[in-house]
Every structure is written in structure tokens, then in C-alpha cells.
Design a protein around this motif. Structure first.
Motif, PDB file in Angstrom:
ATOM      1  N   UNK A  23      -2.484  -7.638  -0.190  1.00  0.00           N
ATOM      2  CA  UNK A  23      -3.451  -6.552  -0.389  1.00  0.00           C
ATOM      3  C   UNK A  23      -3.728  -5.822   0.918  1.00  0.00           C
ATOM      4  N   UNK A  24      -3.799  -6.588   1.992  1.00  0.00           N
ATOM      5  CA  UNK A  24      -4.041  -5.970   3.291  1.00  0.00           C
ATOM      6  C   UNK A  24      -2.874  -5.072   3.690  1.00  0.00           C
ATOM      7  N   UNK A  25      -1.652  -5.494   3.368  1.00  0.00           N
ATOM      8  CA  UNK A  25      -0.489  -4.645   3.624  1.00  0.00           C
ATOM      9  C   UNK A  25      -0.587  -3.358   2.815  1.00  0.00           C
ATOM     10  N   UNK A  82       2.726 -13.294   6.647  1.00  0.00           N
ATOM     11  CA  UNK A  82       2.512 -11.880   6.953  1.00  0.00           C
ATOM     12  C   UNK A  82       2.665 -10.973   5.732  1.00  0.00           C
ATOM     13  N   UNK A  83       3.408 -11.421   4.714  1.00  0.00           N
ATOM     14  CA  UNK A  83       3.522 -10.600   3.497  1.00  0.00           C
ATOM     15  C   UNK A  83       2.700 -11.179   2.343  1.00  0.00           C
ATOM     16  N   UNK A 139       0.422   4.576  -6.894  1.00  0.00           N
ATOM     17  CA  UNK A 139      -0.142   3.235  -7.042  1.00  0.00           C
ATOM     18  C   UNK A 139      -0.779   2.865  -5.705  1.00  0.00           C
ATOM     19  N   UNK A 140      -2.063   2.579  -5.733  1.00  0.00           N
ATOM     20  CA  UNK A 140      -2.783   2.249  -4.491  1.00  0.00           C
ATOM     21  C   UNK A 140      -3.330   0.840  -4.560  1.00  0.00           C
ATOM     22  N   UNK A 141      -3.712   0.369  -3.429  1.00  0.00           N
ATOM     23  CA  UNK A 141      -4.221  -1.003  -3.333  1.00  0.00           C
ATOM     24  C   UNK A 141      -5.564  -1.137  -4.034  1.00  0.00           C
ATOM     25  N   UNK A 142      -5.685  -2.206  -4.770  1.00  0.00           N
ATOM     26  CA  UNK A 142      -6.978  -2.579  -5.347  1.00  0.00           C
ATOM     27  C   UNK A 142      -6.971  -4.076  -5.520  1.00  0.00           C
ATOM     28  N   UNK A 143      -8.114  -4.662  -5.436  1.00  0.00           N
ATOM     29  CA  UNK A 143      -8.218  -6.113  -5.559  1.00  0.00           C
ATOM     30  C   UNK A 143      -7.827  -6.557  -6.948  1.00  0.00           C
ATOM     31  N   UNK A 144      -7.043  -7.660  -7.060  1.00  0.00           N
ATOM     32  CA  UNK A 144      -6.677  -8.146  -8.383  1.00  0.00           C
ATOM     33  C   UNK A 144      -7.908  -8.707  -9.100  1.00  0.00           C
ATOM     34  N   UNK A 145      -7.839  -8.712 -10.410  1.00  0.00           N
ATOM     35  CA  UNK A 145      -8.970  -9.228 -11.213  1.00  0.00           C
ATOM     36  C   UNK A 145      -9.159 -10.704 -11.023  1.00  0.00           C
TER      37      UNK A 145
END
Length: 145
Positions: A23-25, A82-83, A139-145
């Protein structure tokens, strides 16, 4: 199609394959570099293929140099961290514990499992990125449910 990408991505987290680092990536990815995450993951797989080969060669040597194996696996664990490769990282940790204990059999078994987890993640990430490329960079980063 966007929903399919989101579900594919979510399944990577639900299966425990990825962690927060992924998520940080994603948060570093932007319009100026829309393929940032895929590029980082591609570099990871290129670098880790070399590390896996080095570990395989070290496992063939007699006697085993547990310090060398631990050092190689430390590098591999760092790259995997790192990934956000959660299951791969867990296998790296277990392998290093076997190195410290001088457990040859444990190292061999864990390395086989590590390669399975690594291959499974690679296959699923490739499918995810292929799907994401079809949809485009929305598609952008968002926290998974």
C-alpha cells in the motif's frame, strides 16, 4: 473492469500474500509515474531471481555455510519486505531461524516452500498488473477492507 481490478487486488491481501508495504508503494504512484508499483515489483523479481540462484548454489555446497545462507536470505527478506511480499517474507524468516540453528533439513524444506510462495505471488501479481494495465492508471491506492 475497475471492480475486477479492485477485487483482484483485494484478494492478494485476503490471501495474506501482501501487506501494508504494498500500500505504501501504491501511495508513491502518481500521474507522473503511473506504473511505479509494477516497475518496483519487476525490479524485485529480477533481483530476487539472482538471489534465489545464489541460495541454491550455497545449498549445494558441502559443508553448508549457514552464515553465508543467512546473509543471502537476509538480502532476500529485505527485498521481499520492500514490496510487501508477506508470505515470502515469513518463509525467509523461518529459513534464517533454521540457519541459526544449523538445521540443514529445515533450510531445504523451507527454501522449497519459499520458492512456491514466491512463484504463486509472481503469477498473481502478473495477472493483477495485466488487468490493471487494461483499465489504465485510474486505480489508486486505498486500504483493503
Amino acid at each position: 473492469m475497475h471492480r475486477q481490478v479492485a477485487l483482484s487486488r483485494q484478494s492478494l491481501f485476503d490471501q495474506g500474500l501482501l501487506d501494508e508495504q504494498f500500500l505504501q508503494l501504491e501511495e508513491l504512484q502518481d500521474d507522473a509515474n503511473p506504473n511505479f508499483v509494477e516497475e518496483v515489483v519487476t525490479l524485485y523479481y529480477r533481483d530476487s531471481a539472482r538471489l534465489i540462484l545464489n541460495i541454491e548454489q550455497a545449498l549445494e555446497r558441502k559443508p553448508l555455510d549457514f552464515n553465508k545462507l543467512d546473509s543471502l536470505m537476509h538480502q532476500f527478506k529485505g527485498s521481499s519486505s520492500s514490496i510487501g511480499a508477506k508470505k515470502v517474507k515469513a518463509e525467509c524468516t523461518l529459513f534464517r531461524e533454521y540457519c541459526r540453528a544449523g538445521n540443514r533439513e529445515g533450510c531445504f524444506k523451507t527454501f522449497q516452500q519459499l520458492k512456491r510462495e514466491y512463484a504463486a505471488l509472481k503469477k498473481k501479481l502478473e495477472a493483477y498488473f495485466q488487468l490493471a494495465r487494461q483499465v489504465g492508471p485510474t486505480v489508486t491506492a486505498c486500504r483493503p477492507n
